[in-house]
Design a protein around this motif. Structure first.
Motif, short mmCIF file in Angstrom:
data_model
loop_
_atom_site.label_atom_id
_atom_site.label_comp_id
_atom_site.label_asym_id
_atom_site.label_seq_id
_atom_site.Cartn_x
_atom_site.Cartn_y
_atom_site.Cartn_z
N THR A 251 12.28 -45.69 12.79
CA THR A 251 12.53 -47.12 12.97
C THR A 251 11.61 -47.67 14.06
N ARG A 252 11.43 -46.91 15.12
CA ARG A 252 10.56 -47.37 16.21
C ARG A 252 9.10 -47.45 15.78
N ALA A 253 8.74 -46.70 14.72
CA ALA A 253 7.36 -46.70 14.24
C ALA A 253 7.09 -47.81 13.23
N SER A 254 8.09 -48.61 12.93
CA SER A 254 7.93 -49.64 11.90
C SER A 254 6.84 -50.64 12.27
N ASP A 255 6.16 -51.15 11.25
CA ASP A 255 5.19 -52.23 11.46
C ASP A 255 5.88 -53.55 11.77
N ASN A 256 7.13 -53.65 11.42
CA ASN A 256 7.86 -54.91 11.55
C ASN A 256 8.56 -54.98 12.90
N TRP A 311 8.28 -40.72 -5.08
CA TRP A 311 9.03 -41.24 -3.94
C TRP A 311 8.09 -41.80 -2.87
N LEU A 312 6.96 -41.15 -2.69
CA LEU A 312 6.00 -41.68 -1.72
C LEU A 312 5.39 -42.99 -2.22
N ARG A 313 5.13 -43.08 -3.52
CA ARG A 313 4.61 -44.34 -4.07
C ARG A 313 5.63 -45.46 -3.83
N ALA A 314 6.89 -45.17 -4.09
CA ALA A 314 7.93 -46.19 -3.89
C ALA A 314 8.03 -46.56 -2.42
N ASP A 315 7.90 -45.59 -1.53
CA ASP A 315 7.97 -45.89 -0.10
C ASP A 315 6.77 -46.73 0.33
N LEU A 316 5.61 -46.40 -0.21
CA LEU A 316 4.40 -47.16 0.12
C LEU A 316 4.54 -48.62 -0.29
N ARG A 317 5.25 -48.86 -1.38
CA ARG A 317 5.42 -50.24 -1.86
C ARG A 317 6.26 -51.08 -0.91
N ARG A 318 6.97 -50.44 0.02
CA ARG A 318 7.70 -51.21 1.04
C ARG A 318 6.71 -51.86 2.01
N ASP A 320 5.54 -50.78 4.76
CA ASP A 320 5.77 -50.54 6.18
C ASP A 320 5.01 -49.25 6.50
N TYR A 321 3.72 -49.43 6.77
CA TYR A 321 2.84 -48.26 6.86
C TYR A 321 3.17 -47.38 8.07
N GLY A 322 3.70 -47.98 9.12
CA GLY A 322 4.08 -47.19 10.28
C GLY A 322 5.17 -46.19 9.92
N GLN A 323 6.17 -46.66 9.19
CA GLN A 323 7.26 -45.76 8.80
C GLN A 323 6.78 -44.71 7.80
N THR A 324 5.97 -45.13 6.84
CA THR A 324 5.48 -44.16 5.85
C THR A 324 4.63 -43.09 6.52
N SER A 325 3.87 -43.48 7.53
CA SER A 325 3.05 -42.49 8.25
C SER A 325 3.92 -41.43 8.93
N GLU A 347 -4.10 -43.56 0.89
CA GLU A 347 -3.57 -44.76 0.23
C GLU A 347 -3.16 -45.82 1.26
N ILE A 348 -2.51 -45.38 2.33
CA ILE A 348 -2.13 -46.32 3.39
C ILE A 348 -3.35 -47.07 3.89
N ASN A 349 -4.40 -46.33 4.18
CA ASN A 349 -5.62 -46.95 4.74
C ASN A 349 -6.33 -47.83 3.72
N ARG A 350 -6.36 -47.38 2.45
CA ARG A 350 -7.03 -48.17 1.42
C ARG A 350 -6.32 -49.50 1.21
N ILE A 351 -4.99 -49.48 1.17
CA ILE A 351 -4.24 -50.70 0.88
C ILE A 351 -4.19 -51.62 2.10
N ARG A 352 -4.04 -51.04 3.28
CA ARG A 352 -3.88 -51.85 4.49
C ARG A 352 -5.18 -52.57 4.85
N ARG A 353 -6.30 -51.90 4.75
CA ARG A 353 -7.62 -52.49 5.01
C ARG A 353 -7.75 -53.06 6.43
#
Lengths: 427, 194
Positions: A251-256, A311-318, A320-325, A347-353
């Motif tokens: 939770t502390r690593a969230s982007d939000n 499951w990782l694809r579904a998590d990535l669609r949230r 919140d790259y900090g949490q997925t990392s 994928e995180i880096n490609r999508i986040r840009r």
């Protein structure tokens, strides 16, 4: 996040208020006995001494009887019946026989005395949650399975939910709420959902339930019950406090910033608010237990490995790259599944840009393809980067490898056209 | 009495305004322009229900039998824009970027479908196809609603400068997708620059 809260509120209804229908299907993994007379040997045939597998034992009887439908508890069961029917038809239901059988086995190992009560459903939802209704209807979300590191942590959570069930916390909550303003209206909704009159509104009740949730005392008590169940079943006593600590870290690593500020209270574990005192209580209990216990990490990982990609694809669609990392770091901690972990880091880096992400994405995809479990798409992404840099021959090589490794790729025609274009000196 | 009359007049005016704002619009067979980007031609009557549910900028929603039974999204999305409208502004949503590759554009559509709440959407059969004269990508897709209804879809996307032009059809796999497949093919083929 509000979508999450709504979904979680509904889940809480199951844990906080529900009631269930009788389920006649055999438990996952159990097959009905074959009784076809055509399979029987002829009467004059010599006896054949073939060791037949023992028929599966019948499911144990539930530990508690269905309450009177006119009672408040009967109302909760009726609500759970409806929620369970919805779950069984849901597009989110994970139907894998192997995964369902595995989870059922763990749940019965954790609480054998309630094995006959539990009907467990895995729901493909990318958030950490589990719930158990008063009728024995239990949900475990894929986001929980992705985040638990081993079987001991899963066992602790299942034991925690069984604690809510065994102590009838949802009934306590309902009765507490009845003593508050407007509680009569709420009760009429619950009773209606049981089919005894007014048609209830599960969404509305879910919203109300989300406001109240279980009390801190209920949660702490369920932690201790979960701990005891898991310990008796031979699991590592440290599992509970480690899991809770990891959730707080995530939770502390969230982007939000709102999620970070809210800690776990309004984020990934909305129905089970976490606090440091709960973690400390479990740490204290683990020290006192002074027992080794097993984590069964390897067999847990083997059970969830086939689902990591989805499951990782579904998590990535949230997004919140900090949490997925954080999840990916934890998955990589034991040096396993590095192909898929590195691919999703890419994928995180490609999508986040963000600044520097392009170079990081290429590095992670390059790391991925050095691993035996790399998804074929890692070669495709490297091909895309090479094509954009006008390294056409290199791009063609990556795309060709991609098509070799994914002969049934859904984008084959598109990639073949791209290869033809690049080979012809385009771009 | 005067207050009551004024109240009635205000209520009537409000209702009329509200009614005008949220009405679906009948689209007769013929051309239908999507922003200033492209024009499609429908051969049957459709309803433009865009005003009934808030959409992102540049996104139009048409239907034959109601959005639960068939949805045709016709959109022209600027860079930084979104296909999926989410009422909660704090929830991150997929956004179109002008530097996306072909597979990334399809990924943007699929992720938008997931953001709407559909389950496990997957694209298949990606192939080159033009939209309104611009080279684009055609694809099929499958997904499920949250209550478990199987959905089939078909999409066509093409970039025009920094803008993404899009046609996306979603319908229940049983009956409804097949019933309109030929009409959708004709609509996609009919697109011309506006």
């Amino acid at each position: 996040m509000k979508r999450l809260l709504t979904a979680t509120a509904l889940a809480l209804v199951f844990a906080a208020s529900a009631a269930a229908q009788q389920v006649s299907d055999p438990p996952a993994g159990e097959q009905p006995a074959v009784t076809d007379a055509a399979l029987a040997p002829p009467a004059d045939a010599p006896p054949v001494l073939v060791q037949q597998p023992a028929p599966p034992p019948p499911p144990p009887a539930p530990s508690r009887a269905r309450p009177d439908v006119a009672s408040d508890e009967g109302g909760l069961w009726g609500m759970s019946d409806r929620a369970e029917m919805d779950a069984r038809a849901s597009g989110q239901l994970e139907r894998s026989p192997e995964l369902n059988a595995y989870l059922r086995e763990v749940s019965c190992r954790v609480a054998a005395e309630y094995c006959g009560d539990i009907r467990l459903y895995v729901m493909n939802r990318p958030y950490f949650n589990a719930s158990m209704a008063p009728n024995g209807y239990m949900e475990v979300w894929s986001g929980l399975l992705l985040r638990a590191e081993d079987e001991a942590q899963l066992a602790f959570v299942l034991g925690h939910e069984i604690g809510h069930y065994s102590e009838s916390h949802s009934l306590d909550m309902l009765r507490t709420m009845r003593g508050r303003a407007n509680a009569a209206m709420l009760f009429s909704i619950v009773a209606g959902a049981a089919g005894v009159g007014i048609v209830g509104d599960i969404v509305y009740l879910g919203t109300i339930a989300s406001v109240f949730g279980f009390s801190r005392e209920n949660e702490t008590q369920s932690d201790m019950i979960g701990f005891d169940h898991a310990l008796r079943a031979g699991y590592d006593p440290n599992a509970g406090h480690i899991l809770w600590t990891h959730l707080i870290e995530e939770t502390r690593a969230s982007d939000n910033p709102d999620v970070r500020r809210s800690e776990t209270r309004a984020s990934i574990f909305r129905t089970h608010p976490l606090s440091s005192d709960r973690v400390e209580a479990l740490q204290e209990r683990a020290r006192a237990a002074n027992a080794g216990g097993e984590t069964h990490r390897e067999r847990y990982r083997a059970a969830i490995r086939p689902f990591l990609d989805d499951w990782l694809r579904a998590d990535l669609r949230r997004r919140d790259y900090g949490q997925t990392s954080v999840i990916l770091d934890r998955l990589a901690a034991h040096g396993e599944d590095l192909g898929i972990v590195e691919y999703y880091r890419g994928e995180i880096n490609r999508i986040r840009r963000a600044e520097g992400d392009r170079a990081r994405a290429i590095q992670h995809y390059t790391n991925a393809i050095a691993q035996p479990d790399a998804p074929a798409a890692a070669w495709r992404e490297l091909g895309e980067y090479a094509a954009r840099d006008n390294r056409n021959a290199e791009a063609v090589g990556f795309f060709t490898t991609y098509l070799e490794r994914a002969p049934n790729a859904g984008d084959r025609a598109l990639i073949e056209a791209r290869v033809a274009q690049l080979s012809g000196g385009g771009q | 009495m005067n207050i009551t009359r004024r109240g009635l007049i205000a209520a009537g005016a409000g209702s009329a305004l509200l009614g005008g704002c949220v009405a679906a619009r009948l689209i007769e067979p013929g051309p239908y322009r999507v922003e200033r980007a492209f024009t499609i031609r429908v051969t049957q009557s459709w309803s433009d229900v865009t005003p009934l549910a808030r959409q992102e900028e540049g996104v139009h929603l048409l239907t034959r039998d109601g959005p639960a039974l068939n949805q045709l999204y016709a959109a022209s999305i600027e860079a930084g824009g979104a296909l999926a409208f989410l009422p909660d502004r704090d929830t991150p949503r997929p956004r179109y970027r002008a530097d996306m590759g072909d597979t990334e554009v399809v990924e943007f559509v699929i992720d938008s479908i997931a953001a709407w709440g559909y389950q496990a959407p997957e694209s298949t059969n990606l192939r080159p196809q033009a939209l309104a004269g611009a080279q684009g990508v055609r694809f099929d897709l499958t997904t499920r609603t949250q209550p478990g209804l199987e959905i089939t879809g078909s999409g066509l996307v093409a970039r025009n400068g920094d803008t993404l032009n899009l046609l996306l059809f979603l319908a229940p796999s049983e009956h409804y997708f097949g019933a309109y497949a030929a009409e959708i093919e004709a609509i996609m083929a009919s697109a011309t620059p506006a």
